[in-house]
Design a protein around this motif. Structure first.
Motif, PDB file in Angstrom:
ATOM      1  N   LYS A  83      21.014  16.813  43.072  1.00 26.52           N
ATOM      2  CA  LYS A  83      19.442  16.255  43.052  1.00 26.52           C
ATOM      3  C   LYS A  83      18.211  17.686  44.545  1.00 26.52           C
ATOM      4  O   LYS A  83      17.358  17.784  43.234  1.00 26.52           O
ATOM      5  CB  LYS A  83      19.328  14.810  43.035  1.00 26.52           C
ATOM      6  N   ALA A  84      18.989  17.788  45.161  1.00 28.19           N
ATOM      7  CA  ALA A  84      18.281  19.033  46.291  1.00 28.19           C
ATOM      8  C   ALA A  84      18.235  19.774  45.703  1.00 28.19           C
ATOM      9  O   ALA A  84      16.851  20.766  45.408  1.00 28.19           O
ATOM     10  CB  ALA A  84      19.238  19.246  47.217  1.00 28.19           C
ATOM     11  N   ASN A  85      18.915  20.709  44.863  1.00 25.35           N
ATOM     12  CA  ASN A  85      19.300  21.894  44.180  1.00 25.35           C
ATOM     13  C   ASN A  85      18.116  21.972  42.537  1.00 25.35           C
ATOM     14  O   ASN A  85      17.248  22.737  43.415  1.00 25.35           O
ATOM     15  CB  ASN A  85      20.728  22.124  43.315  1.00 25.35           C
ATOM     16  N   ILE A  86      17.749  20.813  41.923  1.00 24.56           N
ATOM     17  CA  ILE A  86      17.774  20.383  40.556  1.00 24.56           C
ATOM     18  C   ILE A  86      16.111  20.514  41.481  1.00 24.56           C
ATOM     19  O   ILE A  86      14.458  21.309  41.146  1.00 24.56           O
ATOM     20  CB  ILE A  86      17.660  19.251  39.881  1.00 24.56           C
ATOM     21  N   VAL A 103      14.109  23.955  42.741  1.00 27.41           N
ATOM     22  CA  VAL A 103      13.616  24.999  41.565  1.00 27.41           C
ATOM     23  C   VAL A 103      12.307  24.324  41.048  1.00 27.41           C
ATOM     24  O   VAL A 103      11.682  25.247  39.999  1.00 27.41           O
ATOM     25  CB  VAL A 103      14.701  25.565  40.440  1.00 27.41           C
ATOM     26  N   ASP A 104      12.417  22.805  40.837  1.00 26.91           N
ATOM     27  CA  ASP A 104      11.070  22.053  40.136  1.00 26.91           C
ATOM     28  C   ASP A 104      10.683  21.002  40.599  1.00 26.91           C
ATOM     29  O   ASP A 104      11.401  20.129  40.521  1.00 26.91           O
ATOM     30  CB  ASP A 104      12.020  21.908  39.150  1.00 26.91           C
ATOM     31  N   GLU A 105      10.260  21.031  41.710  1.00 28.67           N
ATOM     32  CA  GLU A 105       9.489  20.084  42.858  1.00 28.67           C
ATOM     33  C   GLU A 105       9.406  19.055  42.055  1.00 28.67           C
ATOM     34  O   GLU A 105       8.928  18.037  41.960  1.00 28.67           O
ATOM     35  CB  GLU A 105       9.071  20.568  43.412  1.00 28.67           C
ATOM     36  N   LYS A 106       8.071  19.273  41.140  1.00 26.46           N
ATOM     37  CA  LYS A 106       7.180  18.703  39.678  1.00 26.46           C
ATOM     38  C   LYS A 106       7.308  17.999  39.279  1.00 26.46           C
ATOM     39  O   LYS A 106       6.504  17.317  37.917  1.00 26.46           O
ATOM     40  CB  LYS A 106       5.663  19.103  39.606  1.00 26.46           C
ATOM     41  N   ASP A 107       8.599  18.266  38.916  1.00 31.16           N
ATOM     42  CA  ASP A 107       9.006  17.419  37.741  1.00 31.16           C
ATOM     43  C   ASP A 107       9.027  18.307  36.116  1.00 31.16           C
ATOM     44  O   ASP A 107       8.357  17.509  35.281  1.00 31.16           O
ATOM     45  CB  ASP A 107       9.021  16.422  37.425  1.00 31.16           C
ATOM     46  N   THR A 108       8.625  19.465  35.883  1.00 35.17           N
ATOM     47  CA  THR A 108       7.825  19.929  34.601  1.00 35.17           C
ATOM     48  C   THR A 108       8.919  19.985  34.089  1.00 35.17           C
ATOM     49  O   THR A 108       8.364  20.794  32.706  1.00 35.17           O
ATOM     50  CB  THR A 108       6.424  20.792  34.744  1.00 35.17           C
ATOM     51  N   GLY A 109      10.086  20.780  34.950  1.00 36.79           N
ATOM     52  CA  GLY A 109      11.377  21.327  33.813  1.00 36.79           C
ATOM     53  C   GLY A 109      12.261  20.744  33.698  1.00 36.79           C
ATOM     54  O   GLY A 109      12.569  19.667  33.743  1.00 36.79           O
ATOM     55  N   GLU A 110      13.468  21.240  34.430  1.00 31.93           N
ATOM     56  CA  GLU A 110      15.415  21.415  34.660  1.00 31.93           C
ATOM     57  C   GLU A 110      14.360  19.735  35.604  1.00 31.93           C
ATOM     58  O   GLU A 110      16.075  18.942  35.432  1.00 31.93           O
ATOM     59  CB  GLU A 110      15.688  22.180  35.888  1.00 31.93           C
TER      60      GLU A 110
END
Length: 362
Positions: A225-228, A231-238
């Motif tokens: 989860k930390a790795n994801i 790269v995409d803190e605001k939940d718009t992609g990965e």
């Protein structure tokens, strides 16, 4: 002890995972916070087990600490409860230099986190998750929210904590239903990103064997989860991949007014249903849904959808936060450990829901 540093654009923070960590929580908090007042928000069940211990540990190192105890259960993720919490914070004269600690499962973490993000335009937050679901998922990543009558988590924000303290020993007080509830999220991580974790979960002889390695399992899930999030803190992609099974799962929770199925149970049914749909669409390797079904059954989680009309599911998922314009983002898996985002136009959703229900309803 396992340590993870989450490198978010809004600020870095540590995750500490250690058996027995809670007994020294005062020292742990003191290492990262030099203020004076701390409001500990918890629920009635957790308060009975750990509330006094946490307050005593905080006071022992010099903090002026207060408890705010809310009713246990999803209904506390509401504006009514939130207003009560705000009043208590005002009673205790909490200011922007003070801190909130969320001590509890996903409901407390989400609601208390949202309170911290909005009270006085934001005060410091620490998460101390006490359930498996919260330890592997909801306490990490900064998503905080409350529910509306028309849907789950519809009002919220992204608000990173100063730290997350995870004590796997707390899981030994969970009954099997709540433990298995958290296993729904653990299974999710294996299904979307870690094939080795998924099949390792299939090989534990019993709960006790799994608990012997639960700190490592929590570390694995939190690392994914930390790795994801990085790269995409605001939940718009990965980051949307973390919602595998959740679109249908949230709809089930809402349809039954959050009383018949737990979050993990609803997500479990959602994972099987969406994987079955992926196979129907030719996007998922045939047999993947069988693997999902087998692991859900192993951890006593439901896999078949309950009796529910397609229009009721569609009505609920129209409010899903992953909707963008005329399309909805569904999370599918090509195979175990290999997930992707599939955009489905709104005009096709009804047909797909009917296919899912036909294949997966009791």
């Amino acid at each position: 002890m396992y340590n993870i540093e989450v490198k978010a654009t809004s600020g870095n923070y540590p995750i500490y995972i250690k058996n027995g960590l809670l007994k020294d929580i005062g020292e742990g908090v003191k290492n990262i916070y030099n203020g004076k007042k701390i409001a500990v928000i918890t629920d009635a069940n957790v308060n009975e087990l750990y509330g006094a211990k946490v307050i005593a540990s905080l006071k022992e190192v010099g903090f002026e600490s207060f408890k705010i105890v809310v009713k246990a259960g999803e209904e506390s993720k509401s504006f009514g409860t939130l207003l009560e919490v705000y009043d208590k914070l005002l009673d205790y004269k909490i200011n922007r230099g003070d801190m909130i600690i969320a001590l509890g499962g996903g409901v407390v973490g989400d609601m208390a986190g949202f309170a911290a993000s909005t009270f006085l335009r934001g005060i410091s937050l620490i998460q101390i998750p006490t359930t498996l679901l919260a330890q592997v998922d909801s306490s990490v990543g900064g998503k905080v929210a409350v529910d509306l009558p028309r849907g789950k988590n519809l009002v919220g924000s992204f608000y990173m904590p100063k730290a997350v303290f995870i004590d796997p020993m707390l899981l030994r007080t969970l009954n099997d239903k709540f433990f298995n509830d958290g296993m729904g999220e653990v299974i999710k991580y294996g299904a979307i990103k870690d094939k080795e974790l998924f099949y390792k979960l299939m090989n534990y002889e019993n709960k006790e064997d799994l608990l012997k390695e639960i700190d490592r399992i929590i570390y694995t899930c939190c690392t994914i989860k930390a790795n994801i999030v990085e790269v995409d803190e605001k939940d718009t992609g990965e980051r949307m991949l973390l919602n595998y099974g959740h679109t249908i799962g949230h709809a089930i929770e809402q349809f039954f007014n959050f009383t018949k199925y737990s979050h993990g149970e609803a997500v479990a049914m959602g994972m099987y249903a969406i994987t079955k749909l992926g196979e129907e669409l030719g996007k998922t390797e045939i047999g993947t849904s069988i693997a999902i079904k087998d692991i859900l059954k192993r951890y006593n989680l439901p896999w078949r959808l309950p009796e529910i009309k397609s229009e009721d599911i569609i009505r609920a998922i129209r409010h899903d936060k992953k909707n963008i314009g005329e399309a909805m983002n569904f999370i599918l898996i090509k195979s175990i450990g290999n997930s992707f985002i599939e955009k489905i136009n709104e005009d096709k959703i009804n047909d797909y829901m009917q296919k899912i229900l036909k294949k997966t309803t009791i």
